[in-house]
Design an enzyme around this catalytic site. Structure first.
Site, mmCIF file in Angstrom:
data_model
loop_
_atom_site.group_PDB
_atom_site.id
_atom_site.type_symbol
_atom_site.label_atom_id
_atom_site.label_comp_id
_atom_site.label_asym_id
_atom_site.label_seq_id
_atom_site.Cartn_x
_atom_site.Cartn_y
_atom_site.Cartn_z
ATOM 1 C CG ASP A 72 -28.563 -11.901 22.325
ATOM 2 O OD1 ASP A 72 -29.198 -11.618 23.360
ATOM 3 O OD2 ASP A 72 -28.906 -12.274 21.406
ATOM 4 C CG ASP A 141 -33.254 -16.150 11.006
ATOM 5 O OD1 ASP A 141 -33.154 -16.521 12.054
ATOM 6 O OD2 ASP A 141 -32.605 -15.236 10.449
ATOM 7 C CG HIS A 143 -31.367 -15.971 14.715
ATOM 8 N ND1 HIS A 143 -32.037 -14.887 13.999
ATOM 9 C CD2 HIS A 143 -31.605 -15.458 16.181
ATOM 10 C CE1 HIS A 143 -32.780 -14.122 14.942
ATOM 11 N NE2 HIS A 143 -32.655 -14.102 16.000
ATOM 12 C CD GLU A 148 -29.302 -12.570 12.488
ATOM 13 O OE1 GLU A 148 -30.318 -13.560 12.250
ATOM 14 O OE2 GLU A 148 -29.773 -11.472 12.434
HETATM 15 C C1 GLP Z 1 -33.623 -11.914 19.080
HETATM 16 C C2 GLP Z 1 -32.788 -12.628 19.992
HETATM 17 C C3 GLP Z 1 -32.849 -13.965 20.453
HETATM 18 C C4 GLP Z 1 -34.467 -14.409 20.578
HETATM 19 C C5 GLP Z 1 -35.215 -13.847 19.191
HETATM 20 C C6 GLP Z 1 -36.605 -14.312 19.343
HETATM 21 O O1 GLP Z 1 -33.171 -12.200 17.749
HETATM 22 N N1 GLP Z 1 -31.383 -12.296 19.939
HETATM 23 O O2 GLP Z 1 -32.269 -14.508 21.388
HETATM 24 O O3 GLP Z 1 -34.360 -15.932 20.574
HETATM 25 O O4 GLP Z 1 -34.877 -12.619 19.141
HETATM 26 O O5 GLP Z 1 -37.213 -13.431 20.246
HETATM 27 P P1 GLP Z 1 -38.878 -13.461 20.592
HETATM 28 O O6 GLP Z 1 -38.606 -14.403 21.584
HETATM 29 O O7 GLP Z 1 -39.111 -11.913 20.899
HETATM 30 O O8 GLP Z 1 -39.460 -14.077 19.435
#
Ligand code: GLP
Length: 264
Positions: A72, A141, A143, A148
């Site tokens: 992403d 959540d 995702h 989402e």
């Molecule tokens: C964002 C990214 C996800 C990632 C998530 C969790 O939403 N798009 O790919 O898994 O954050 O991030 P973190 O690893 O900082 O908890």
């Protein structure tokens, strides 16, 4: 589905990095075809990337024949912004390994035609032969990538509007100001991820515990997109002890027993 549980994030990350290196080496021993990997950002994969860098520097694995696609990128965030996923990936991985620049793919959140950029991304993934392995994290959540809640489980790469909750969670990277967090992102779809031969998800810390329990023990639903892994033939979730805090005692016992039995 397999769940690998280690006491700490560090131990879990070392497990994940060595597993990825093993998969790259196994394919390289069989064929000259590139290893195609999906990569993620966020705080979760940083330790895994550190261990992968160590393994590359130690000569235990090479990314020379690896093609990567990131999952992403924010829409309309300048590419050189410190919080763009381009910046993140170069800082934490690409600047330290031997993956050729032309093998690195990250969605362009500033492309003149975002829809076309997404469609072409899917075509490039297909042309590379599809994913051997997709490495992902998980949102609080549940995702995956930026899929989402209520994303179609058949979705492909597209522009997503982020939930307010996700923007609040990610505001820690933007001076704790939710207004600075982009409202949209481009994301591979749920089906882009599940199209991979193998999916490896990392989840660490108590904030991921509810999402992990919902994904593993709950129903398969677009409300918690990671739950789709229940339908995948080769999915592994790598957790530290805190991330499995909301799983049933017997589920944890079972996953540990499976790993122990397979190690015998
Ligand atoms: C964002 C990214 C996800 C990632 C998530 C969790 O939403 N798009 O790919 O898994 O954050 O991030 P973190 O690893 O900082 O908890």
């Amino acid at each position: 589905m397999k769940v690998i549980i280690r006491d700490t994030m560090e131990e879990s990350s070392v497990w994940a990095a060595r597993y990825i290196a093993k998969k790259i080496n196994e394919k390289a021993a069989k064929t000259n075809e590139p290893f195609v990997i999906g990569l993620c950002t966020g705080s979760t994969p940083i330790e895994t990337y550190k261990e992968l860098i160590r393994l590359v520097k130690a000569g235990e694995v090479s990314f020379k024949n690896v093609i990567s696609f990131n999952m992403d990128e924010y829409v309309h965030l300048p590419v050189n912004h410190p919080e763009s996923y381009h910046s993140f990936m170069h800082k934490y991985l690409f600047d330290h390994i031997d993956e050729p620049a032309e093998n690195i793919h990250i969605l362009d959140g500033n492309a003149p035609d975002l829809k076309k950029e997404c469609e072409e991304y899917e075509k490039k993934i297909a042309a590379a032969g599809g994913f051997d392995l997709f490495l992902g994290g998980i949102g609080e959540d549940g995702h995956i990538a930026f899929n989402e809640p209520f994303s179609s489980l058949n979705s492909r790469t597209r522009v997503m509007t982020l939930t307010y909750d996700t923007r609040v969670v990610n505001s820690r990277f933007f001076d704790n100001d939710v207004n600075k967090v982009p409202k949209q992102a481009m994301s591979v779809g749920v089906a882009t991820v599940t199209g991979a031969k193998e999916v490896v998800i990392l989840a660490f810390g108590p904030k991921k515990a509810k999402a992990i329990a919902a994904s593993i023990e709950g129903p398969v639903s677009g409300y918690c997109t990671l739950s789709v892994l229940q339908l995948h033939p080769a999915a592994t979730i790598v957790c530290d002890d805190l991330a499995v805090g909301e799983l049933k005692y017997n589920s944890v016992k079972y996953f540990k027993a499976v790993e122990a039995a397979e190690a015998e």
